[in-house]
Design a protein around this motif. Structure first.
Motif, PDB file in Angstrom:
ATOM      1  N   CYS A 183       0.825  -1.217   0.000  1.00  0.00           N
ATOM      2  CA  CYS A 183       0.000   0.000   0.000  1.00  0.00           C
ATOM      3  C   CYS A 183       0.860   1.269   0.000  1.00  0.00           C
ATOM      4  O   CYS A 183       0.336   2.351  -0.283  1.00  0.00           O
ATOM      5  CB  CYS A 183      -0.925   0.014   1.216  1.00  0.00           C
ATOM      6  SG  CYS A 183      -2.383  -1.032   1.038  1.00  0.00           S
ATOM      7  N   ARG A 184       2.130   1.138   0.309  1.00  0.00           N
ATOM      8  CA  ARG A 184       2.999   2.299   0.314  1.00  0.00           C
ATOM      9  C   ARG A 184       4.118   2.199  -0.726  1.00  0.00           C
ATOM     10  O   ARG A 184       5.071   2.968  -0.684  1.00  0.00           O
ATOM     11  CB  ARG A 184       3.618   2.482   1.710  1.00  0.00           C
ATOM     12  CG  ARG A 184       2.666   3.169   2.678  1.00  0.00           C
ATOM     13  CD  ARG A 184       2.390   4.601   2.196  1.00  0.00           C
ATOM     14  NE  ARG A 184       1.361   5.264   2.939  1.00  0.00           N
ATOM     15  CZ  ARG A 184       0.068   5.216   2.661  1.00  0.00           C
ATOM     16  NH1 ARG A 184      -0.363   4.504   1.649  1.00  0.00           N
ATOM     17  NH2 ARG A 184      -0.806   5.888   3.376  1.00  0.00           N
ATOM     18  N   GLU A 227      -2.279   8.737   8.972  1.00  0.00           N
ATOM     19  CA  GLU A 227      -2.655   7.670   8.044  1.00  0.00           C
ATOM     20  C   GLU A 227      -2.920   6.363   8.775  1.00  0.00           C
ATOM     21  O   GLU A 227      -3.851   5.625   8.432  1.00  0.00           O
ATOM     22  CB  GLU A 227      -1.547   7.483   6.996  1.00  0.00           C
ATOM     23  CG  GLU A 227      -1.459   8.622   5.981  1.00  0.00           C
ATOM     24  CD  GLU A 227      -0.217   8.521   5.104  1.00  0.00           C
ATOM     25  OE1 GLU A 227      -0.184   9.177   4.057  1.00  0.00           O
ATOM     26  OE2 GLU A 227       0.727   7.783   5.482  1.00  0.00           O
ATOM     27  N   ARG A 258     -12.430  -1.907  -1.580  1.00  0.00           N
ATOM     28  CA  ARG A 258     -12.627  -0.519  -1.148  1.00  0.00           C
ATOM     29  C   ARG A 258     -11.642  -0.156  -0.046  1.00  0.00           C
ATOM     30  O   ARG A 258     -11.051   0.930  -0.053  1.00  0.00           O
ATOM     31  CB  ARG A 258     -14.065  -0.353  -0.653  1.00  0.00           C
ATOM     32  CG  ARG A 258     -14.448   1.048  -0.171  1.00  0.00           C
ATOM     33  CD  ARG A 258     -15.950   1.084   0.082  1.00  0.00           C
ATOM     34  NE  ARG A 258     -16.384   2.372   0.542  1.00  0.00           N
ATOM     35  CZ  ARG A 258     -16.566   2.703   1.815  1.00  0.00           C
ATOM     36  NH1 ARG A 258     -16.315   1.796   2.758  1.00  0.00           N
ATOM     37  NH2 ARG A 258     -16.973   3.908   2.156  1.00  0.00           N
ATOM     38  N   LEU A 263      -8.047   0.302  -1.524  1.00  0.00           N
ATOM     39  CA  LEU A 263      -7.934   1.563  -2.240  1.00  0.00           C
ATOM     40  C   LEU A 263      -7.848   2.759  -1.285  1.00  0.00           C
ATOM     41  O   LEU A 263      -7.080   3.693  -1.502  1.00  0.00           O
ATOM     42  CB  LEU A 263      -9.126   1.743  -3.188  1.00  0.00           C
ATOM     43  CG  LEU A 263      -9.170   0.772  -4.392  1.00  0.00           C
ATOM     44  CD1 LEU A 263     -10.482   0.913  -5.152  1.00  0.00           C
ATOM     45  CD2 LEU A 263      -7.982   1.028  -5.330  1.00  0.00           C
ATOM     46  N   GLN A 264      -8.619   2.698  -0.213  1.00  0.00           N
ATOM     47  CA  GLN A 264      -8.581   3.788   0.783  1.00  0.00           C
ATOM     48  C   GLN A 264      -7.251   3.797   1.531  1.00  0.00           C
ATOM     49  O   GLN A 264      -6.723   4.876   1.826  1.00  0.00           O
ATOM     50  CB  GLN A 264      -9.748   3.630   1.758  1.00  0.00           C
ATOM     51  CG  GLN A 264     -11.105   3.925   1.151  1.00  0.00           C
ATOM     52  CD  GLN A 264     -12.262   3.615   2.092  1.00  0.00           C
ATOM     53  OE1 GLN A 264     -12.250   2.596   2.784  1.00  0.00           O
ATOM     54  NE2 GLN A 264     -13.240   4.506   2.145  1.00  0.00           N
ATOM     55  N   GLN A 272      -4.415   2.803   0.265  1.00  0.00           N
ATOM     56  CA  GLN A 272      -3.428   3.313  -0.685  1.00  0.00           C
ATOM     57  C   GLN A 272      -3.471   4.853  -0.756  1.00  0.00           C
ATOM     58  O   GLN A 272      -2.438   5.504  -0.885  1.00  0.00           O
ATOM     59  CB  GLN A 272      -3.700   2.743  -2.076  1.00  0.00           C
ATOM     60  CG  GLN A 272      -3.075   1.385  -2.317  1.00  0.00           C
ATOM     61  CD  GLN A 272      -3.206   0.971  -3.769  1.00  0.00           C
ATOM     62  OE1 GLN A 272      -4.307   0.764  -4.272  1.00  0.00           O
ATOM     63  NE2 GLN A 272      -2.076   0.859  -4.439  1.00  0.00           N
ATOM     64  N   GLU A 273      -4.660   5.395  -0.662  1.00  0.00           N
ATOM     65  CA  GLU A 273      -4.819   6.864  -0.744  1.00  0.00           C
ATOM     66  C   GLU A 273      -4.231   7.553   0.473  1.00  0.00           C
ATOM     67  O   GLU A 273      -3.821   8.700   0.401  1.00  0.00           O
ATOM     68  CB  GLU A 273      -6.297   7.216  -0.865  1.00  0.00           C
ATOM     69  CG  GLU A 273      -6.916   6.785  -2.186  1.00  0.00           C
ATOM     70  CD  GLU A 273      -8.428   6.917  -2.179  1.00  0.00           C
ATOM     71  OE1 GLU A 273      -8.986   7.363  -1.132  1.00  0.00           O
ATOM     72  OE2 GLU A 273      -9.081   6.590  -3.167  1.00  0.00           O
TER      73      GLU A 273
END
Length: 326
Positions: free
Chosen positions: A221-222, A291, A318, A321-322, A324-325
């Motif tokens: 994710c990062r 985060e 979902r 994706l959140q 990752q954001e």
């Protein structure tokens, strides 16, 4: 095992031990507390302490009498469990008939009923009459995880002995004693308060696999040019038990994100995944505190939605994706 070894339930063990020493046992006790708190183990120890020829007001655990009680083969100690989904009136009638007979090997008779809250209404009423007029020398030990589901009239006839959940440290120690790796034992002990469930979890292949997937997912994710969605799709399509494993996966994810946060604030003594400290140190550089806090909230929200029958795949996609954001 002796009474001194019930260190995780000091109030319960002290109460029962002192009652034995002073010959002031009540005729009925209700052991109330969560699953895995040691209610059955203590009930058996109390029964052994009444019969054991080697110790006064305690049990050696090694003599023939103690071993027969442990294995369920003592004629004066009866153990009742639900027949299917409930404890039925025929079981209580058979119990009453047996308890009315003269003790075979001593002046005591003991009956232990597990999941007393699962009695049918007829069985409960029949037991109530038995509790109101117990035969001399008969001791009732009733076990439950849900004391609120028991008839108030039955509760009033018993001395209630509360049991607390085992601490995570105590569970981890029991798992380590059973041969589980310390790192896995520590994580499993924070997933459930039930020793048996924690042991089954920690010894399953899926437990270690899910934790590795959590570590991989948080790393991806990062990372630029990575696709954590592929990892999620792979997990969903490879496992036949994914719906059963999702709550565990999300719990492991929460613990991992929280550990990264602990690394950032220097609370290393509070780490759950302490065997992965180097990995946590590396991942702590890629996340901000804000985060991580938001990520924990998102995982908890996802778990809540899945528990209420949201589409698991869509909910996980979902979430990824959140995360990752950020």
């Amino acid at each position: 095992m002796t009474w001194t070894q019930f260190s995780q339930q000091p109030r319960a063990s002290e109460l029962l031990h002192h009652s034995l020493l002073n010959h002031r046992l009540a005729h009925a006790y209700l052991f109330a507390g969560p699953k895995g708190a040691g209610k059955k183990q203590m009930a058996l120890h109390l029964a052994k302490s009444l019969f054991c020829p080697e110790k006064e007001a305690d049990a050696c655990g090694a003599c023939l009498t103690c071993r027969r009680i442990e294995s369920g083969n003592h004629p004066d100690v009866l153990y009742v469990t639900p027949d299917g989904a409930s404890i039925k009136i025929d079981q209580i009638r058979a119990l009453q008939k047996e308890m009315a007979m003269r003790a075979v090997e001593s002046r005591h008779k003991v009956y232990i009923i597990e999941h007393i809250d699962k009695m049918t209404a007829q069985a409960a009423n029949s037991l109530l009459k038995f509790l109101e007029e117990p035969p001399v020398g008969v001791l009732a030990l009733l076990l439950t995880e849900h004391s609120h589901a028991i008839l108030p009239t039955i509760l009033s006839r018993c001395q209630i002995v509360p049991f607390s959940p085992l601490s995570a440290e105590a569970i981890a120690q029991k798992l380590s004693d059973a041969g589980v790796l310390p790192g896995i034992a520590k994580v499993a002990s924070h997933i459930t308060t039930n020793v048996e469930e924690a042991l089954i979890l920690s010894q399953s292949e899926s437990f270690a696999q899910l934790r590795n997937l959590v570590i991989q997912l948080v790393h991806e994710c990062r990372q630029r040019n990575s696709s954590p969605l592929f990892s999620i799709h792979d997990m969903l399509h490879k496992s036949d038990k994914i719906k059963e494993e999702l709550p565990l996966f999300l719990d492991l994810l929460i613990l991992w994100l929280r550990d990264i946060l602990y690394v950032q604030v220097g609370r290393h003594a509070h780490l759950i995944n302490s065997d992965q400290q180097d990995v946590l140190q590396g991942q702590a550089l890629a996340w901000t505190k804000a985060e991580l806090l938001r990520g924990i909230d998102l995982v908890m929200e996802t778990k809540y939605r899945i528990e209420r029958n949201a589409n698991a795949q869509l909910a996980l996609e979902r979430l990824v994706l959140q995360l990752q954001e950020g």
